[in-house]
Design a protein around this motif. Sequence first.
Motif, PDB file in Angstrom:
ATOM      1  N   ASP A  19      19.453 -48.541 -21.802  1.00  0.00           N
ATOM      2  CA  ASP A  19      19.993 -47.898 -22.993  1.00  0.00           C
ATOM      3  C   ASP A  19      18.860 -46.596 -23.285  1.00  0.00           C
ATOM      4  O   ASP A  19      19.189 -46.104 -24.644  1.00  0.00           O
ATOM      5  CB  ASP A  19      20.630 -48.611 -24.103  1.00  0.00           C
ATOM      6  N   LEU A  20      18.001 -46.479 -22.529  1.00  0.00           N
ATOM      7  CA  LEU A  20      16.960 -45.213 -22.890  1.00  0.00           C
ATOM      8  C   LEU A  20      17.660 -44.183 -23.248  1.00  0.00           C
ATOM      9  O   LEU A  20      18.590 -43.537 -22.715  1.00  0.00           O
ATOM     10  CB  LEU A  20      15.854 -45.278 -21.786  1.00  0.00           C
ATOM     11  N   ALA A  21      17.252 -43.315 -24.346  1.00  0.00           N
ATOM     12  CA  ALA A  21      17.796 -42.252 -24.816  1.00  0.00           C
ATOM     13  C   ALA A  21      17.789 -41.012 -23.815  1.00  0.00           C
ATOM     14  O   ALA A  21      18.807 -40.368 -23.562  1.00  0.00           O
ATOM     15  CB  ALA A  21      16.957 -41.752 -26.113  1.00  0.00           C
ATOM     16  N   GLY A  22      16.744 -40.992 -23.011  1.00  0.00           N
ATOM     17  CA  GLY A  22      16.480 -39.927 -21.998  1.00  0.00           C
ATOM     18  C   GLY A  22      17.617 -40.097 -20.824  1.00  0.00           C
ATOM     19  O   GLY A  22      18.043 -39.370 -20.126  1.00  0.00           O
ATOM     20  N   LEU A  23      17.993 -41.450 -20.622  1.00  0.00           N
ATOM     21  CA  LEU A  23      19.005 -41.772 -19.557  1.00  0.00           C
ATOM     22  C   LEU A  23      20.423 -41.584 -19.977  1.00  0.00           C
ATOM     23  O   LEU A  23      21.202 -40.881 -19.325  1.00  0.00           O
ATOM     24  CB  LEU A  23      18.830 -43.407 -19.329  1.00  0.00           C
ATOM     25  N   ARG A  24      20.822 -41.785 -21.583  1.00  0.00           N
ATOM     26  CA  ARG A  24      22.035 -41.343 -21.823  1.00  0.00           C
ATOM     27  C   ARG A  24      22.444 -40.006 -21.655  1.00  0.00           C
ATOM     28  O   ARG A  24      23.728 -39.845 -21.915  1.00  0.00           O
ATOM     29  CB  ARG A  24      22.035 -42.073 -23.567  1.00  0.00           C
ATOM     30  N   ALA A  25      21.343 -39.007 -21.897  1.00  0.00           N
ATOM     31  CA  ALA A  25      21.836 -37.919 -21.736  1.00  0.00           C
ATOM     32  C   ALA A  25      22.246 -37.258 -20.519  1.00  0.00           C
ATOM     33  O   ALA A  25      22.612 -35.945 -20.225  1.00  0.00           O
ATOM     34  CB  ALA A  25      20.557 -36.755 -22.443  1.00  0.00           C
ATOM     35  N   LEU A  26      21.814 -37.940 -19.284  1.00  0.00           N
ATOM     36  CA  LEU A  26      22.057 -37.445 -17.869  1.00  0.00           C
ATOM     37  C   LEU A  26      23.371 -38.300 -17.369  1.00  0.00           C
ATOM     38  O   LEU A  26      23.962 -39.090 -17.983  1.00  0.00           O
ATOM     39  CB  LEU A  26      20.891 -37.876 -17.067  1.00  0.00           C
ATOM     40  N   ASP A  27      23.842 -37.727 -16.387  1.00  0.00           N
ATOM     41  CA  ASP A  27      24.933 -37.939 -15.397  1.00  0.00           C
ATOM     42  C   ASP A  27      24.660 -38.533 -14.370  1.00  0.00           C
ATOM     43  O   ASP A  27      24.056 -37.638 -13.289  1.00  0.00           O
ATOM     44  CB  ASP A  27      25.878 -36.578 -15.461  1.00  0.00           C
ATOM     45  N   PRO A  28      24.764 -39.734 -13.986  1.00  0.00           N
ATOM     46  CA  PRO A  28      24.511 -40.586 -12.752  1.00  0.00           C
ATOM     47  C   PRO A  28      24.908 -39.746 -11.393  1.00  0.00           C
ATOM     48  O   PRO A  28      24.706 -39.740 -10.259  1.00  0.00           O
ATOM     49  CB  PRO A  28      24.821 -41.810 -12.516  1.00  0.00           C
ATOM     50  N   ALA A  29      26.143 -39.081 -11.780  1.00  0.00           N
ATOM     51  CA  ALA A  29      26.937 -38.341 -10.415  1.00  0.00           C
ATOM     52  C   ALA A  29      26.283 -37.039 -10.241  1.00  0.00           C
ATOM     53  O   ALA A  29      26.386 -36.545  -8.918  1.00  0.00           O
ATOM     54  CB  ALA A  29      28.277 -38.006 -11.061  1.00  0.00           C
ATOM     55  N   HIS A  30      25.459 -36.455 -10.869  1.00  0.00           N
ATOM     56  CA  HIS A  30      24.827 -35.242 -10.860  1.00  0.00           C
ATOM     57  C   HIS A  30      23.564 -35.112 -11.049  1.00  0.00           C
ATOM     58  O   HIS A  30      23.033 -34.126 -10.386  1.00  0.00           O
ATOM     59  CB  HIS A  30      25.549 -33.934 -11.703  1.00  0.00           C
TER      60      HIS A  30
END
Length: 513
Positions: A19-30
């Motif tokens: 649940d890291l903030a930097g991960l939440r801002a990204l999209d695994p698909a792109h």
Amino acid sequence: MVTRAPRLGLVLGDQLSFDLAGLRALDPAHDAILMAEVAGEARYVPHHPQKIILIFSAMRHFAEALRARGWQVHYVALDAAGNTGSIACELQRWQQALGASEIHFTECGEWRLEQALRDAHLPLVWHRDDRFLCSRAAFARWAQGRPQLRMEQFYRGMRKRSGYLMQPDGSPAGGAWNFDSDNRKALPRGLRGPFPARFAPDAITVAVTQLVREHFSDHYGAVEGFDYPVTHAEAEQLWQHFLDFGLAAFGDYQDAMAEGEPYLFHARISAALNIGLLDVRRLCLDVDTAWREGRVPLNAAEGFIRQLIGWREYVRGIYWLRMPEYAGLNHLGNQRALPEFYWTGHTQMRCMAQAIGQTLQLGYAHHIQRLMITGNFALLAGIVPSAICEWYLAVYMDAFDWVELPNTLGMVMHADGGYLGSKPYCASGRYIQRMSDHCKACSYRVDQVVEETACPFNALYWHFIIRHRQQFAGNPRLALVYRNLDGMPIERRDAVWARGQTLLAKLDAGEGV
């Protein structure tokens, strides 16, 4: 249709949270994730080999878990071709290789690294590390205008905001905020802690151990014996083990020390928590629930929660409020080098040999061993604060600059002049005798002060009190100490000073004690 450029997310070795903030801002698909084992981070102090094993193995396991969740992860192993040895350089290399338009990043745990990334002129998008309950900005607002910053006041505010151990009417459980007076019991004869939870290394950890053995053989500390959790599932098992077998007695005996018992009733979870394998809110909720269900006494629950939302959040707030000048403070003017026995454990002082030997073997010592044995000696001996801070940062599994520096420089060494704590945590050998069984097997005698066979802590304690009278005589928490000093016959005082001088001269000459 226009396809946007991918974004790159950086995940550091102490940010292994889904649940890291930097991960939440990204999209695994792109978008893609970068993780890198770099020599610069492993060597800027001589980190304990098991600490490096922990972080590298946990990183590799986390990368696999991210891939299983659909993320594209670019993982740079320490010995990978092209590894530049620097986080900033790896970001530049991979941003260019991927054509990333942005690099999303969660706040660092160390000012040094965060400043290096800011200076790299990369397209960084910063995210607040909301794994902590109190943000940097919120702490700064709390601190503004206060003549003194005291943890107790901060802690009470955190309790009110979080609701942990609070009654419906807004009062603290049990009618008091702090039950520390109930948490200083010496260990009864024959009582021992539960058998510690241990985790056998898997293939990834075995490979990392060999890597560390090859590249960091010059670092102090044992490579063998690593048994820490390196995945979220293992960290959860360690936490449940503590809830079931340790927490109930943690309150009473959290300050106790015993031969051959490095863990006693301590959780041993701080390393897993500090690298992101556990969540502080979950831990506090579990402890609060255990108390409300009658499974643990209030002094145990309060003492544990105070460590997490009190001290842990408080020292982080001070770190980011006062860096970088905080790291250079030396209020007492200490000039003495760190004795070599801190790196070897070779000393006749039983308590120091036990605490340091355990540290070199396990990368672990609990807070009283750090504060009142190795830290107390460094304070009394006048060790340069930066030297002992580097030692703590290097040798402990859970040590990251944001938590280690304020605790060591401010609490242990009083090098900030009382900004963090209202008094120096100094003590003679009598405290160690009361809280441990080390004195029984020691080469020195704790009931002596000026003799050659006297416990060094005794004369060094009074030497410290005498030489720093100008700084501390007006401190109300040390008033009784100075009254006792003034009541000491002059001949006795001179003998104590002379014994302290002799011990310090031995340290200056590079001799052990």
